[in-house]
Motif scaffolding. Sequence first.
Motif, PDB file in Angstrom:
ATOM      1  N   PRO A 256      12.371  -4.490  -8.465  1.00  0.00           N
ATOM      2  CA  PRO A 256      11.331  -4.082  -7.506  1.00  0.00           C
ATOM      3  C   PRO A 256      11.832  -4.039  -6.072  1.00  0.00           C
ATOM      4  CG  PRO A 256      10.882  -6.283  -8.380  1.00  0.00           C
ATOM      5  CD  PRO A 256      11.976  -5.708  -9.210  1.00  0.00           C
ATOM      6  N   CYS A 259      13.565  -0.760  -5.624  1.00  0.00           N
ATOM      7  CA  CYS A 259      12.552   0.296  -5.533  1.00  0.00           C
ATOM      8  C   CYS A 259      11.999   0.397  -4.121  1.00  0.00           C
ATOM      9  CB  CYS A 259      11.414   0.018  -6.517  1.00  0.00           C
ATOM     10  SG  CYS A 259      11.854   0.168  -8.253  1.00  0.00           S
ATOM     11  N   LEU A 277       3.480   6.544  -3.646  1.00  0.00           N
ATOM     12  CA  LEU A 277       3.852   5.667  -4.750  1.00  0.00           C
ATOM     13  C   LEU A 277       3.186   6.217  -6.000  1.00  0.00           C
ATOM     14  CD1 LEU A 277       3.380   2.130  -3.154  1.00  0.00           C
ATOM     15  CD2 LEU A 277       5.476   3.491  -3.307  1.00  0.00           C
ATOM     16  N   ARG A 281       4.740   2.636 -10.799  1.00  0.00           N
ATOM     17  CA  ARG A 281       4.733   1.635  -9.726  1.00  0.00           C
ATOM     18  C   ARG A 281       4.248   0.283 -10.214  1.00  0.00           C
ATOM     19  NH1 ARG A 281      -0.653   1.030  -7.324  1.00  0.00           N
ATOM     20  NH2 ARG A 281      -1.964   2.838  -7.836  1.00  0.00           N
ATOM     21  N   GLU A 282       3.278   0.304 -11.118  1.00  0.00           N
ATOM     22  CA  GLU A 282       2.696  -0.952 -11.578  1.00  0.00           C
ATOM     23  C   GLU A 282       3.702  -1.809 -12.335  1.00  0.00           C
ATOM     24  OE1 GLU A 282      -0.523   2.187 -11.302  1.00  0.00           O
ATOM     25  OE2 GLU A 282       1.480   2.066 -12.165  1.00  0.00           O
ATOM     26  N   LEU A 285       7.251  -2.133  -9.516  1.00  0.00           N
ATOM     27  CA  LEU A 285       7.054  -2.904  -8.293  1.00  0.00           C
ATOM     28  C   LEU A 285       6.380  -4.239  -8.575  1.00  0.00           C
ATOM     29  CD1 LEU A 285       5.973  -0.151  -5.745  1.00  0.00           C
ATOM     30  CD2 LEU A 285       8.187  -1.255  -5.949  1.00  0.00           C
ATOM     31  N   ARG A 286       5.552  -4.247  -9.611  1.00  0.00           N
ATOM     32  CA  ARG A 286       4.871  -5.466 -10.061  1.00  0.00           C
ATOM     33  C   ARG A 286       4.176  -6.168  -8.880  1.00  0.00           C
ATOM     34  NH1 ARG A 286       9.597  -5.222 -12.983  1.00  0.00           N
ATOM     35  NH2 ARG A 286      10.725  -6.935 -11.993  1.00  0.00           N
ATOM     36  N   GLN A 289       3.912  -4.575  -5.260  1.00  0.00           N
ATOM     37  CA  GLN A 289       3.259  -3.286  -5.005  1.00  0.00           C
ATOM     38  C   GLN A 289       2.723  -3.124  -3.584  1.00  0.00           C
ATOM     39  OE1 GLN A 289       0.664  -1.029  -7.804  1.00  0.00           O
ATOM     40  NE2 GLN A 289       0.798  -2.899  -8.999  1.00  0.00           N
ATOM     41  N   GLY A 292       4.965  -1.757  -0.848  1.00  0.00           N
ATOM     42  CA  GLY A 292       5.336  -0.347  -0.875  1.00  0.00           C
ATOM     43  C   GLY A 292       4.557   0.478   0.121  1.00  0.00           C
ATOM     44  N   ILE A 299      -1.055   6.992  -2.742  1.00  0.00           N
ATOM     45  CA  ILE A 299      -0.892   6.528  -4.117  1.00  0.00           C
ATOM     46  C   ILE A 299      -1.753   7.386  -5.037  1.00  0.00           C
ATOM     47  CG2 ILE A 299      -0.382   4.114  -3.550  1.00  0.00           C
ATOM     48  CD1 ILE A 299      -3.283   3.421  -4.251  1.00  0.00           C
ATOM     49  N   GLN A 310      -3.508   1.226 -12.666  1.00  0.00           N
ATOM     50  CA  GLN A 310      -4.407   0.124 -12.335  1.00  0.00           C
ATOM     51  C   GLN A 310      -5.849   0.612 -12.278  1.00  0.00           C
ATOM     52  OE1 GLN A 310      -1.803  -2.877  -9.515  1.00  0.00           O
ATOM     53  NE2 GLN A 310      -3.319  -1.602  -8.548  1.00  0.00           N
ATOM     54  N   ASP A 315      -6.783  -1.072  -6.740  1.00  0.00           N
ATOM     55  CA  ASP A 315      -6.118  -0.351  -5.659  1.00  0.00           C
ATOM     56  C   ASP A 315      -6.923  -0.435  -4.372  1.00  0.00           C
ATOM     57  OD1 ASP A 315      -3.818   0.515  -7.031  1.00  0.00           O
ATOM     58  OD2 ASP A 315      -4.889   2.202  -7.902  1.00  0.00           O
TER      59      ASP A 315
END
Length: 331
Positions: A256, A259, A277, A281-282, A285-286, A289, A292, A299, A310, A315
Amino acid sequence: MTTQTAINYRELAEQVLSGYELTRAEALRIVEAPDDDLLDLLHAAFQIRKSFFGKKVKLNMIINAKSGLCPEDCGYCSQSIISDAPVEKYALLSKESILAGAQEAIHRKAGTYCIVMSGRRPSERELDHVVEAVKEIRETTQLKICACLGFLSEQHAQKLSDSGVHRYNHNLNTSKENYSNICTTHEYDDRVDTVQKAKESGMSPCSGVIIGMGESDRELVELAISLRALDADSIPVNFLNAIDGTPLEGAQHLDPRKCLKAVAMMRFVNPSKEIRLSGGREINLRALQPLGLYAANSIFVGDYLTTQGQEPTSDWQMIEDLGFEIEECAL
């Protein structure tokens, strides 16, 4: 042996805001920055992002208007002819379904509605079907429409533009050098050609990348420079989601932190452009996120083409917790 001088990311950001174009060497140093530099790098990227977009975040929603049944052999894609992934396959959705998707986009606070079709290129019938749906959406909402229908002829590009499509997406995905390792049924230059046709028709060009498909750091930098040369207005940054049943099944998840460096590099190289993004990404980046969005300003909200995203509420909460705000959506 000489040691490179440490980069002052904030000074570099100020230079970019004054019109300076990052060199390949500088972009590579950002991608390969030490982890200890990450917060300083993101702060500098945020200064560029904030200058052009403030603290606003654009939301985009995808509808998979035609799923599977694609004759191309893109190794990352669950809808390709060589994929064994258990994805739903169906022909083009009805106009009513596409119109209902537009209302769902508004419900999710998205300002851009992305109509996506699998396949090499749209047939005349499919194109006319999408055009009719777009015209009705434009008559009844303030949504911006992005289409992603495959390769385009000049005539098809113009027809979409005339119907009210604001933006056309056709990702470069990976570097020219790496392209034959990912796809053999078309070439990198075919993708560049469609992006150029979209732009010439009057549509805003949208083109991005999928990080994690065996490209080198130098190739990732070349992609960023290529997108700058194409003058892509919107750059989706996807992170490989190695779907079971595709040739890239089993590829390891990305780091991540790496990234985030890649997203920051995209911002430095393409300072005034929408950096989004996007897919993966989920899972890549975990927990990082939210960071980012210090470099990106956009997004996707909700699900992607064949994978889940998600919940929109997550979000929205992420954006609020950052002290950012959703760009006003269509009514």
